[in-house]
Design a protein around this motif. Structure first.
Motif, mmCIF file in Angstrom:
data_model
loop_
_atom_site.group_PDB
_atom_site.id
_atom_site.type_symbol
_atom_site.label_atom_id
_atom_site.label_comp_id
_atom_site.label_asym_id
_atom_site.label_seq_id
_atom_site.Cartn_x
_atom_site.Cartn_y
_atom_site.Cartn_z
ATOM 1 N N ASP A 58 -20.610 25.950 -3.317
ATOM 2 C CA ASP A 58 -22.144 25.866 -2.712
ATOM 3 C C ASP A 58 -23.299 27.136 -3.681
ATOM 4 O O ASP A 58 -24.156 27.327 -3.710
ATOM 5 C CB ASP A 58 -21.574 26.485 -2.034
ATOM 6 C CG ASP A 58 -21.420 28.083 -1.661
ATOM 7 O OD1 ASP A 58 -20.824 28.321 -3.436
ATOM 8 O OD2 ASP A 58 -20.800 28.888 -1.180
ATOM 9 N N GLY A 59 -23.057 26.933 -4.864
ATOM 10 C CA GLY A 59 -23.779 27.132 -6.481
ATOM 11 C C GLY A 59 -25.130 26.216 -6.747
ATOM 12 O O GLY A 59 -24.956 25.124 -5.148
ATOM 13 N N ARG A 86 -12.604 27.896 -10.612
ATOM 14 C CA ARG A 86 -12.969 28.314 -11.053
ATOM 15 C C ARG A 86 -14.288 28.174 -11.320
ATOM 16 O O ARG A 86 -15.302 29.094 -12.135
ATOM 17 C CB ARG A 86 -12.235 29.160 -12.221
ATOM 18 C CG ARG A 86 -11.166 29.675 -12.554
ATOM 19 C CD ARG A 86 -11.953 30.647 -12.576
ATOM 20 N NE ARG A 86 -9.830 32.108 -12.272
ATOM 21 C CZ ARG A 86 -9.606 33.187 -12.015
ATOM 22 N NH1 ARG A 86 -10.750 33.914 -12.155
ATOM 23 N NH2 ARG A 86 -8.291 33.627 -12.272
ATOM 24 N N ILE A 87 -14.731 27.023 -11.141
ATOM 25 C CA ILE A 87 -16.546 26.701 -11.394
ATOM 26 C C ILE A 87 -17.704 27.209 -10.286
ATOM 27 O O ILE A 87 -17.328 27.169 -9.058
ATOM 28 C CB ILE A 87 -16.573 25.048 -11.148
ATOM 29 C CG1 ILE A 87 -16.076 24.707 -11.970
ATOM 30 C CG2 ILE A 87 -18.405 25.218 -11.133
ATOM 31 C CD1 ILE A 87 -15.778 23.226 -12.280
ATOM 32 N N PHE A 89 -12.037 17.101 -15.143
ATOM 33 C CA PHE A 89 -11.967 19.196 -15.097
ATOM 34 C C PHE A 89 -12.346 19.713 -13.997
ATOM 35 O O PHE A 89 -11.932 20.767 -14.216
ATOM 36 C CB PHE A 89 -13.053 18.877 -16.192
ATOM 37 C CG PHE A 89 -13.620 20.286 -16.577
ATOM 38 C CD1 PHE A 89 -13.329 20.973 -17.825
ATOM 39 C CD2 PHE A 89 -14.264 21.871 -15.918
ATOM 40 C CE1 PHE A 89 -13.198 22.105 -18.691
ATOM 41 C CE2 PHE A 89 -14.123 22.557 -17.037
ATOM 42 C CZ PHE A 89 -14.302 22.903 -17.385
ATOM 43 N N ILE A 90 -13.608 18.549 -13.004
ATOM 44 C CA ILE A 90 -13.700 19.432 -11.747
ATOM 45 C C ILE A 90 -12.323 19.671 -10.935
ATOM 46 O O ILE A 90 -11.916 20.938 -10.707
ATOM 47 C CB ILE A 90 -14.396 18.624 -10.945
ATOM 48 C CG1 ILE A 90 -16.162 18.668 -11.655
ATOM 49 C CG2 ILE A 90 -14.545 19.273 -10.143
ATOM 50 C CD1 ILE A 90 -16.778 17.645 -11.594
ATOM 51 N N ASP A 91 -11.551 18.888 -11.363
ATOM 52 C CA ASP A 91 -9.945 18.819 -10.504
ATOM 53 C C ASP A 91 -8.986 19.597 -9.872
ATOM 54 O O ASP A 91 -8.560 20.493 -10.064
ATOM 55 C CB ASP A 91 -9.569 16.774 -10.285
ATOM 56 C CG ASP A 91 -10.548 16.114 -9.756
ATOM 57 O OD1 ASP A 91 -10.840 16.952 -8.947
ATOM 58 O OD2 ASP A 91 -9.966 15.029 -9.912
ATOM 59 N N LEU A 113 -17.610 18.250 -6.549
ATOM 60 C CA LEU A 113 -18.042 19.530 -6.241
ATOM 61 C C LEU A 113 -18.234 19.882 -4.638
ATOM 62 O O LEU A 113 -18.180 20.871 -4.755
ATOM 63 C CB LEU A 113 -19.742 20.266 -6.879
ATOM 64 C CG LEU A 113 -19.241 19.874 -8.617
ATOM 65 C CD1 LEU A 113 -20.875 20.468 -8.915
ATOM 66 C CD2 LEU A 113 -18.266 21.555 -8.508
ATOM 67 N N THR A 114 -19.176 18.837 -4.218
ATOM 68 C CA THR A 114 -19.141 18.633 -2.466
ATOM 69 C C THR A 114 -18.025 19.146 -2.020
ATOM 70 O O THR A 114 -17.849 19.678 -1.064
ATOM 71 C CB THR A 114 -19.915 17.902 -2.110
ATOM 72 O OG1 THR A 114 -21.227 18.068 -2.759
ATOM 73 C CG2 THR A 114 -19.900 17.920 -0.330
#
Length: 360
Positions: free
Chosen positions: A299-300, A243-244, A236-238, A293-294
């Motif tokens: 950067d949230g 949009r995350i 899902f991250i990929d 994510l990194t």
């Protein structure tokens, strides 16, 4: 070779919704902010229903008030990471079957008046956009609400066009809100969550198409809700990393047996095959999540949303900050093999490829 400083995940943060109460230190924003800081949290995600933490209408209009809120948090040792309108967002779109359940989220004068309730909810989101702007925030958390959830399983067969009409209406209600967030320069992040029309990647894509890929329509990524649906929460991250814009750090486990699986058999949380757990007690691979994510430059804030059917919240909160801290990654500013780097030029590269050899 030194590189520009890369973006990194911020944290640890704590979502306050599950901890607010009538007694100190959970009764006021300054008190709960000091409590969160004492546990090692650097940020707090603040719910906005009611006025226990802040007055949303006042925050939307008064910069002085917002500066006071930021000052209270800074004095306590934390900052506001984001605001949340999960419950107001739920009321933007409610199927009549759920009116009696969700009416309690609205002011008493609006209960039993679904159209007025929806108008109030939309105005609440617009206030949240302006309040977020005054607080200097970049992202905001909410739910999409649901018109189609009673029809999530395709039996009996859904009438042709039902799903399309549902998403068209959802988009009609949310587009003015998205425009308000765009004007405020804040990303609106829908938590992908069962019970909402935006509950997985496919439904988010439908909504995104219905709002013409609105730049402020983004995702609050919570892997626990994806695991309990048996989605690939790492893939899902990929697929959706562009949009995350927000991240809830919440654990879960899924242990189906011969009695129940994804749907849970109407059992309580402790008996379900899929259930939420405190950080580190479930099956979520947070090492891979923080790595991905990194890698994609998120950067949230990494914000703990504590929900567990077995462990007490005080223990879960105390364990959460060090758990997140251990998973935060300082992105590399150098390549690990820079020590073996060599100077290059277009001419040298052509020689190394044999392209200047007359015999080739």
């Amino acid at each position: 070779m030194q590189r520009p400083s890369p973006r990194r995940i911020q944290g640890p943060g704590l979502f306050l919704a599950q901890f607010l109460g009538d007694e100190a230190p959970f009764d006021t924003l300054p008190n709960i902010a000091r409590w969160a800081a004492s546990l090692g949290y650097r940020g707090i995600q603040v719910p906005t229903l009611g006025t226990q933490c802040l007055d949303l209408a006042r925050a939307a209009e008064s910069q002085t008030y917002c500066d006071e809120l930021k000052g209270q948090c800074a004095e306590a040792g934390v900052e506001i990471s984001e605001l949340s309108t999960h419950l107001q967002g739920q009321l933007v779109a409610v199927h009549p079957a759920f009116d009696g359940l969700f009416d309690d989220f609205a002011p008493a004068a609006l209960r039993g008046r679904p159209r007025a309730r929806t108008e109030w909810a939309i105005e609440q989101l617009k206030l949240a956009a302006r309040a977020s702007q005054r607080l200097g925030l970049r992202a905001h958390a909410t739910f999409s609400g649901a018109l189609l959830w009673p029809y999530v399983y395709p039996w009996p067969q859904r009438p042709q066009g039902l799903v399309e009409e549902g998403f068209a209406e959802l988009a009609r209600r949310w587009r003015p809100i998205l425009d308000a967030f765009d004007e405020a320069g804040v990303d609106l992040c829908f938590e992908i969550h069962p019970g909402e029309d935006l509950h997985d990647g496919a439904s988010f894509e439908r909504f995104l198409e219905a709002v013409d890929d609105h730049p402020r329509a983004n995702i609050l990524y919570d892997p626990s809700h994806l695991l309990l649906q048996q989605l690939d929460y790492l893939g899902f991250i990929d697929r959706y990393h562009g949009r995350i814009r927000m991240f809830h750090v919440k654990d879960a486990e899924f242990r189906p047996d011969a009695r129940s699986g994804v749907y849970g058999g109407y059992q309580g949380w402790a008996e379900r095959a899929g259930r939420f757990r405190s950080l580190g007690d479930g099956q979520i691979d947070f090492g891979q999540i923080f790595s991905k994510l990194t890698q994609y430059g998120f950067d949230g804030w990494a914000v703990l949303e504590w929900e567990c059917c077995l462990k007490d919240g005080a223990q879960g909160a105390a364990e959460g900050a060090p758990f997140i801290e251990r998973h935060l990654i300082q992105p590399a500013t150098r390549a690990f093999d820079d020590f073996a780097g060599t100077a290059a030029s277009p001419e040298r590269n052509r020689r190394l490829l044999g392209l200047d050899d007359p015999g080739r």
